[in-house]
Design a protein around this motif. Structure first.
Motif, PDB file in Angstrom:
ATOM      1  N   LEU A 183      10.713   8.482   3.652  1.00 20.31           N
ATOM      2  CA  LEU A 183      11.117   7.759   4.850  1.00 20.31           C
ATOM      3  C   LEU A 183      10.086   6.697   5.225  1.00 20.31           C
ATOM      4  O   LEU A 183      10.441   5.549   5.533  1.00 20.31           O
ATOM      5  CB  LEU A 183      11.314   8.743   6.001  1.00 20.31           C
ATOM      6  CG  LEU A 183      11.736   8.113   7.337  1.00 20.31           C
ATOM      7  CD1 LEU A 183      13.054   7.369   7.178  1.00 20.31           C
ATOM      8  CD2 LEU A 183      11.838   9.192   8.416  1.00 20.31           C
ATOM      9  N   VAL A 184       8.806   7.065   5.198  1.00 21.35           N
ATOM     10  CA  VAL A 184       7.763   6.092   5.506  1.00 21.35           C
ATOM     11  C   VAL A 184       7.755   4.977   4.471  1.00 21.35           C
ATOM     12  O   VAL A 184       7.533   3.799   4.794  1.00 21.35           O
ATOM     13  CB  VAL A 184       6.399   6.795   5.574  1.00 21.35           C
ATOM     14  CG1 VAL A 184       5.280   5.777   5.784  1.00 21.35           C
ATOM     15  CG2 VAL A 184       6.371   7.839   6.676  1.00 21.35           C
ATOM     16  N   TYR A 185       8.009   5.355   3.258  1.00 25.10           N
ATOM     17  CA  TYR A 185       8.068   4.369   2.167  1.00 25.10           C
ATOM     18  C   TYR A 185       9.169   3.342   2.428  1.00 25.10           C
ATOM     19  O   TYR A 185       8.965   2.130   2.300  1.00 25.10           O
ATOM     20  CB  TYR A 185       8.294   5.134   0.866  1.00 25.10           C
ATOM     21  CG  TYR A 185       8.672   4.280  -0.319  1.00 25.10           C
ATOM     22  CD1 TYR A 185       7.705   3.607  -1.066  1.00 25.10           C
ATOM     23  CD2 TYR A 185      10.007   4.151  -0.720  1.00 25.10           C
ATOM     24  CE1 TYR A 185       8.049   2.840  -2.157  1.00 25.10           C
ATOM     25  CE2 TYR A 185      10.359   3.374  -1.814  1.00 25.10           C
ATOM     26  CZ  TYR A 185       9.382   2.719  -2.532  1.00 25.10           C
ATOM     27  OH  TYR A 185       9.738   1.943  -3.624  1.00 25.10           O
ATOM     28  N   ARG A 226       1.941   9.760  -5.246  1.00 23.56           N
ATOM     29  CA  ARG A 226       2.872  10.682  -4.619  1.00 23.56           C
ATOM     30  C   ARG A 226       2.375  11.140  -3.245  1.00 23.56           C
ATOM     31  O   ARG A 226       2.493  12.301  -2.850  1.00 23.56           O
ATOM     32  CB  ARG A 226       3.085  11.914  -5.498  1.00 23.56           C
ATOM     33  CG  ARG A 226       3.688  11.625  -6.863  1.00 23.56           C
ATOM     34  CD  ARG A 226       5.081  11.023  -6.694  1.00 23.56           C
ATOM     35  NE  ARG A 226       5.658  10.647  -8.007  1.00 23.56           N
ATOM     36  CZ  ARG A 226       6.876  10.122  -8.123  1.00 23.56           C
ATOM     37  NH1 ARG A 226       7.583   9.898  -7.042  1.00 23.56           N
ATOM     38  NH2 ARG A 226       7.345   9.804  -9.321  1.00 23.56           N
ATOM     39  N   VAL A 227       1.847  10.169  -2.490  1.00 26.35           N
ATOM     40  CA  VAL A 227       1.349  10.434  -1.141  1.00 26.35           C
ATOM     41  C   VAL A 227       2.327   9.846  -0.134  1.00 26.35           C
ATOM     42  O   VAL A 227       2.741   8.692  -0.259  1.00 26.35           O
ATOM     43  CB  VAL A 227      -0.055   9.833  -0.937  1.00 26.35           C
ATOM     44  CG1 VAL A 227      -0.520  10.045   0.509  1.00 26.35           C
ATOM     45  CG2 VAL A 227      -1.027  10.452  -1.905  1.00 26.35           C
ATOM     46  N   ARG A 233       0.832  -1.205   0.000  1.00 24.52           N
ATOM     47  CA  ARG A 233       0.000   0.000   0.000  1.00 24.52           C
ATOM     48  C   ARG A 233       0.868   1.256   0.000  1.00 24.52           C
ATOM     49  O   ARG A 233       0.596   2.209  -0.732  1.00 24.52           O
ATOM     50  CB  ARG A 233      -0.919   0.000   1.215  1.00 24.52           C
ATOM     51  CG  ARG A 233      -2.005  -1.073   1.138  1.00 24.52           C
ATOM     52  CD  ARG A 233      -2.934  -0.966   2.312  1.00 24.52           C
ATOM     53  NE  ARG A 233      -3.978  -1.990   2.246  1.00 24.52           N
ATOM     54  CZ  ARG A 233      -4.977  -2.072   3.126  1.00 24.52           C
ATOM     55  NH1 ARG A 233      -5.072  -1.203   4.138  1.00 24.52           N
ATOM     56  NH2 ARG A 233      -5.889  -3.018   3.011  1.00 24.52           N
ATOM     57  N   ARG A 234       1.888   1.262   0.835  1.00 25.49           N
ATOM     58  CA  ARG A 234       2.782   2.415   0.874  1.00 25.49           C
ATOM     59  C   ARG A 234       3.468   2.623  -0.478  1.00 25.49           C
ATOM     60  O   ARG A 234       3.622   3.766  -0.943  1.00 25.49           O
ATOM     61  CB  ARG A 234       3.844   2.211   1.951  1.00 25.49           C
ATOM     62  CG  ARG A 234       3.326   2.159   3.372  1.00 25.49           C
ATOM     63  CD  ARG A 234       2.877   3.513   3.835  1.00 25.49           C
ATOM     64  NE  ARG A 234       2.468   3.481   5.239  1.00 25.49           N
ATOM     65  CZ  ARG A 234       1.936   4.533   5.894  1.00 25.49           C
ATOM     66  NH1 ARG A 234       1.745   5.670   5.258  1.00 25.49           N
ATOM     67  NH2 ARG A 234       1.582   4.414   7.159  1.00 25.49           N
TER      68      ARG A 234
END
Length: 290
Positions: free
Chosen positions: A157-159, A152-153, A143-144
């Motif tokens: 870093l979270v990715y 582009r959400v 999902r990420r």
């Protein structure tokens, strides 16, 4: 007559004294000691000698044969010991309690065949937990990834955190699955299960010996060759192997290995002989005449 007179004079000189009474002895008496010698010098004596030689001669039968060239082989006799080409002690790779014995000793096994099964309940539970975490981490990562790459959400870093979390969970699951597979102890090679060291209920740890497998299809005979034959013995030299327990049987083989160093204790260098054993009649540790 002159000859006899000279002979008389010679005898006088040799005796060193005159005959008794000062008168010379008659020549007939002087000739008596010489008669046997004169008689032996006649023609009859020669004939008699020839007859003696004929009487004592022997006839010897002699058989002749044609000399031919032939190869000459020097044989060196040694005493060797039979060894299995593969003799492996099987050890447990995982800790646990032996729950099942799948093969009894003395039976032939093949490579990869299960031999023992350890208790795996705890590892199975851990694997189920890790599998659930790995699935969750994978779905989060997917999902990420879709949101970051397509819409582009979110931040990079979270990715990356989601990506590495999914990879770590998958690695943990793979580790537990590998440990779970090792609760089944398998044969590393084909051969005879020579011995079994555990029983049902035995607690074993990683590295604990549980069995021994011996491969007897191909054997090797080890022996020590005196150093004086170092120039004569090479790998590939023909060898004849026999055993006292099998009289009349002779096995032809060749040297597979000839050592390059001499043992300083007995002044010999080692050799190994590859010996096929299709019938299985030759057993390891037998004494061989090489």
């Amino acid at each position: 007559m002159n000859t006899f007179v000279k002979g008389t004079t010679m005898i006088r000189k040799m005796s060193g004294r005159e005959p008794r009474g000062g008168r010379p002895l008659p020549w007939r008496l002087l000739l008596l000691p010489l008669l046997p010698s004169l008689w032996g010098c006649g023609p009859g004596a020669q004939a008699g000698g020839a007859e003696s030689e004929v009487a004592f001669s022997r006839v010897i039968n002699v058989e002749t044969m044609e000399a031919r060239s032939a190869p000459f082989t020097e044989a060196i006799r040694l005493t060797g010991t039979v060894k299995a080409s593969q003799d492996v002690v099987v050890s447990a790779e995982e800790s646990g309690v032996v729950r099942e014995i799948l093969v009894e000793k003395g039976n032939r096994v093949r490579a990869g065949q299960p031999l023992f099964r350890l208790d795996s309940d705890l590892l199975e539970a851990q694997a189920d937990q890790s599998r659930a975490l790995a699935n969750m981490a994978r779905e989060t990562w997917e999902r990420r990834k879709r949101l970051y790459e397509e819409d582009r959400v979110g931040s990079e870093l979270v990715y990356l955190e989601a990506k590495y979390a999914a990879e770590s969970a998958a690695a943990s699951l793979k580790l537990l699955e590998e440990r779970l597979e090792r609760t089944v102890i398998e044969a590393p090679l084909s051969g005879i299960l020579e011995s079994r060291e555990v029983e049902v209920g035995t607690m074993v740890g990683a590295g604990t010996p549980v069995a021994r497998i011996v491969s007897t299809d191909m054997l090797k005979v080890t022996a020590g060759v005196p150093e004086r034959y170092a120039r004569d013995i090479r790998a590939g030299a023909p060898v004849a192997v026999s055993f006292d327990v099998m009289p009349g049987e002779r096995f032809e083989a060749r040297i597979a290995f000839a050592g390059s160093a001499v043992n300083p204790r007995n002044r010999t260098f080692p050799v190994e002989i590859s010996l096929p054993n299709p019938r299985g009649v030759i057993k390891p540790e037998m004494v061989a005449e090489v």
